[in-house]
Scaffold this motif. Structure first.
Motif, PDB file in Angstrom:
ATOM      1  N   ALA A 289     -11.344   3.769  -0.005  1.00 51.58           N
ATOM      2  CA  ALA A 289      -9.988   3.432  -0.441  1.00 51.58           C
ATOM      3  C   ALA A 289      -9.348   4.715  -0.967  1.00 51.58           C
ATOM      4  O   ALA A 289     -10.052   5.645  -1.362  1.00 51.58           O
ATOM      5  CB  ALA A 289     -10.004   2.372  -1.545  1.00 51.58           C
TER       6      ALA A 289
ATOM      7  N   ARG B 165      -5.712   0.778   0.095  1.00 44.84           N
ATOM      8  CA  ARG B 165      -6.041   0.674  -1.327  1.00 44.84           C
ATOM      9  C   ARG B 165      -7.114  -0.373  -1.597  1.00 44.84           C
ATOM     10  O   ARG B 165      -7.672  -0.402  -2.693  1.00 44.84           O
ATOM     11  CB  ARG B 165      -4.792   0.273  -2.126  1.00 44.84           C
ATOM     12  CG  ARG B 165      -3.698   1.300  -2.087  1.00 44.84           C
ATOM     13  CD  ARG B 165      -2.489   0.822  -2.887  1.00 44.84           C
ATOM     14  NE  ARG B 165      -1.427   1.817  -2.858  1.00 44.84           N
ATOM     15  CZ  ARG B 165      -0.241   1.661  -3.433  1.00 44.84           C
ATOM     16  NH1 ARG B 165       0.023   0.546  -4.093  1.00 44.84           N
ATOM     17  NH2 ARG B 165       0.666   2.607  -3.358  1.00 44.84           N
ATOM     18  N   HIS B 166      -7.343  -1.259  -0.639  1.00 44.21           N
ATOM     19  CA  HIS B 166      -8.143  -2.444  -0.958  1.00 44.21           C
ATOM     20  C   HIS B 166      -9.605  -2.374  -0.516  1.00 44.21           C
ATOM     21  O   HIS B 166     -10.314  -3.363  -0.613  1.00 44.21           O
ATOM     22  CB  HIS B 166      -7.487  -3.705  -0.393  1.00 44.21           C
ATOM     23  CG  HIS B 166      -7.329  -3.692   1.109  1.00 44.21           C
ATOM     24  ND1 HIS B 166      -6.132  -3.419   1.731  1.00 44.21           N
ATOM     25  CD2 HIS B 166      -8.217  -3.898   2.093  1.00 44.21           C
ATOM     26  CE1 HIS B 166      -6.299  -3.478   3.043  1.00 44.21           C
ATOM     27  NE2 HIS B 166      -7.558  -3.753   3.290  1.00 44.21           N
TER      28      HIS B 166
ATOM     29  N   ARG C 214      -5.996  -3.987  -6.078  1.00 46.89           N
ATOM     30  CA  ARG C 214      -6.033  -4.411  -4.679  1.00 46.89           C
ATOM     31  C   ARG C 214      -7.474  -4.614  -4.222  1.00 46.89           C
ATOM     32  O   ARG C 214      -7.731  -5.413  -3.330  1.00 46.89           O
ATOM     33  CB  ARG C 214      -5.349  -3.360  -3.795  1.00 46.89           C
ATOM     34  CG  ARG C 214      -3.869  -3.184  -4.100  1.00 46.89           C
ATOM     35  CD  ARG C 214      -3.015  -4.207  -3.423  1.00 46.89           C
ATOM     36  NE  ARG C 214      -3.012  -4.004  -1.978  1.00 46.89           N
ATOM     37  CZ  ARG C 214      -2.227  -4.643  -1.138  1.00 46.89           C
ATOM     38  NH1 ARG C 214      -1.378  -5.543  -1.588  1.00 46.89           N
ATOM     39  NH2 ARG C 214      -2.269  -4.411   0.151  1.00 46.89           N
ATOM     40  N   SER C 215      -8.405  -3.871  -4.819  1.00 43.18           N
ATOM     41  CA  SER C 215      -9.819  -4.014  -4.444  1.00 43.18           C
ATOM     42  C   SER C 215     -10.526  -5.054  -5.309  1.00 43.18           C
ATOM     43  O   SER C 215     -11.704  -5.337  -5.104  1.00 43.18           O
ATOM     44  CB  SER C 215     -10.534  -2.661  -4.576  1.00 43.18           C
ATOM     45  OG  SER C 215      -9.985  -1.705  -3.690  1.00 43.18           O
ATOM     46  N   GLN C 216      -9.819  -5.607  -6.312  1.00 42.79           N
ATOM     47  CA  GLN C 216     -10.363  -6.642  -7.207  1.00 42.79           C
ATOM     48  C   GLN C 216     -11.587  -6.151  -7.998  1.00 42.79           C
ATOM     49  O   GLN C 216     -12.582  -6.876  -8.136  1.00 42.79           O
ATOM     50  CB  GLN C 216     -10.706  -7.912  -6.416  1.00 42.79           C
ATOM     51  CG  GLN C 216      -9.470  -8.662  -5.929  1.00 42.79           C
ATOM     52  CD  GLN C 216      -8.727  -9.303  -7.102  1.00 42.79           C
ATOM     53  OE1 GLN C 216      -9.246 -10.190  -7.785  1.00 42.79           O
ATOM     54  NE2 GLN C 216      -7.518  -8.818  -7.378  1.00 42.79           N
TER      55      GLN C 216
ATOM     56  N   ASP D 148       0.866  -1.182   0.000  1.00 47.93           N
ATOM     57  CA  ASP D 148       0.000   0.000   0.000  1.00 47.93           C
ATOM     58  C   ASP D 148       0.900   1.228   0.000  1.00 47.93           C
ATOM     59  O   ASP D 148       2.115   1.131  -0.212  1.00 47.93           O
ATOM     60  CB  ASP D 148      -0.942  -0.043   1.218  1.00 47.93           C
ATOM     61  CG  ASP D 148      -2.273   0.630   0.938  1.00 47.93           C
ATOM     62  OD1 ASP D 148      -2.265   1.837   0.638  1.00 47.93           O
ATOM     63  OD2 ASP D 148      -3.312  -0.054   1.007  1.00 47.93           O
TER      64      ASP D 148
END
Lengths: 331, 331
Positions: free
Chosen positions: B208, B146-147, B226-228, A29
């Motif tokens: 995020a 970020r996720h 990162r969050s898909q 991150d």
């Protein structure tokens, strides 16, 4: 070489970390998220290794990975802190997968051994430069500093000095020594053992401490200056290895022991009334520090050296040979 | 150049720090001793600037001092943290007092502005390389990562993108622009403003966030991966400066805005039900973020770009020119 190749090398680091419960978010991150222990303080230290200054192309990459962690943990040890988290700024001229495999092995081995973990950093292209910032913790108010020594305190050294300097001279072909000695001193140069457990056991016992990175005289001098005091040192007590004393004459051995760097032993001071506590604490450590002198009044940072009861003067230096100006090793 | 000259340069840093009560011991020992706030977590970020890669000899040293702090504070801002402590690893080819005066001025000015302080580091000889590790704090569990983005969240950008890239192209003589525009975009390149206050005001609102250092598409892509998830972006909403739109054609302006780096704006996502909270929070900040699109399902990291309601395809890149491979700016 593209951004993607540079982010690929995260693979060498991100997936080989052991987890600590206080790392909520590590590599990947904008920053790491860490949970400090309650009622504890942080100790933060930073050290950089530069190719051509602190090491050269003959230094094994695994040794570099080990050493850049070890020198930072040595700083934490000198303050009595428990190592927790590491950040790595790695500037590389190119992506060399063999180099990265070896470097990251050394980095992870020593991190894992001391229970700390890589939590982030930055990888950039450029001349080989390696910076680690190490974070340690200790209970509030228990840090050992350089400025706490008092006149009358005894001065201790955690182990042999001069071996890493001899190892450097040997790798540069400036001294010859038998294979068994050679291996031992080069090992000491490349894979220093930071005195992490000793440092923590000195909390509440040592009045001041410093780690020996630039040589005993230089570093003890820093401690004395910060404490505004002087010292007398009995050179008969200076711990020197057989590798050193069997390779060079006494004056040269003493000069290695006093002036060569990279040993990463701890030098610390203990008040008379806490020597019993020290003995008790040392019963639980493998390292057996040696008393080499005493803190006295005098010009801040000055030292009186004696050998066999006589004042001892450092012989003229017969030449310098070193990677850079800040790692002077005489021979 | 000797050890003493190198320790002299501590003068440029040690005596110009403002004090924070949570710094028990700063520069001058083996490490800094810091007291974290109770019930808070730490955020730690590290960024390196390398001469010949991230800047060249025409970059003013005061700008370097500013920028190496600003880029790290931008990482802390993206996570919602309040900046506290900085470590500096400075590798210098030689001691240049004018350079150090300017560099340290830039460093201290921006640190002081954002209320953080230098607590330690290392100075070494070697090719010009500057690494800062920044430490921030925030209440437990309030970090923005970020996720955390979800499908349906709105995507915001805190300000204009592409100006720093245009500034770089101008300093390299690749574009011509009027003096007023020139000064503005070069200023943006050299003296970026990290969105520190905005980042903190987004705690509990943004799902995020990431800062734009490598270009919007690259960095939003990281967030989405990162969050898909994927995103649709309405390029009519992309905030672009007059300096950019009056200098190059629309396609080129969009390409700067989408792909050039070094803007250090924040890109963040907000769930529909928190848009009211966002409006309230923004009432107290000078920065007015713009909604540029929405998070959607799809191949993780992929983006649908539209202009005037039509799908927009990035034109073929007509050439690359940059300091290094990781700061690609097309023109």
């Amino acid at each position: 070489m593209s951004v993607d190749e540079f982010s690929l090398i995260d693979e060498y680091f991100a997936h080989r970390q052991h987890s600590r419960r206080d790392v909520e978010l590590g590599i990947g991150d904008d920053g790491a998220i860490l949970t400090p222990a309650a009622q504890h303080q942080l100790v933060v230290a930073t050290d950089t290794l530069v190719e051509g200054v602190h090491f050269d192309r003959t230094t094994p990459p695994r040794a570099l990975g080990h050493k850049v962690v070890a020198v930072n943990l040595s700083d934490l040890a000198a303050m009595g802190a428990e190592p927790c988290w590491l950040s790595l700024a790695l500037t590389l001229p190119q992506i060399d997968h063999d180099w990265l495999t070896d470097f990251s092995s050394g980095f992870h081995e020593v991190s894992r051994y001391y229970g700390c973990t890589l939590v982030g950093g930055d990888t950039t292209k450029g001349p080989l430069t390696i910076t680690v910032t190490a974070h340690g913790q200790l209970p509030n108010g228990r840090a050992i500093t350089r400025h706490g020594a008092k006149a009358g305190d005894w001065i201790y050294l955690s182990g042999n000095v001069g071996d890493a300097g001899l190892g450097l001279a040997a790798t540069q072909g400036r001294v010859q020594l038998p294979a068994a000695h050679l291996q031992r001193v080069v090992e000491k140069l490349h894979y220093p053992h930071p005195r992490v457990a000793l440092g923590q056991s000195l909390r509440g016992i040592a009045s001041a401490a410093i780690d020996i990175s630039d040589g005993l005289l230089a570093d003890l001098g820093h401690l004395l200056q910060r404490s505004q005091l002087a010292a007398r040192i009995d050179l008969n007590e200076l711990p020197l290895s057989l590798a050193l004393t069997e390779t060079v004459d006494t004056d040269t051995a003493l000069r290695y022991g006093l002036t060569s760097g990279d040993d990463y032993e701890l030098c610390f001071t203990v008040p008379e009334e806490r020597r019993g506590m020290l003995d008790t604490a040392l019963a639980h450590t493998a390292v057996k520090p040696i008393c080499i002198g005493q803190v006295i009044g005098g010009r801040p940072g000055s030292m009186q050296l004696s050998l066999d009861g006589q004042a001892w003067q450092m012989p003229e230096q017969r030449g310098f040979n070193h990677f850079g100006d800040d790692h002077a090793v005489s021979e």
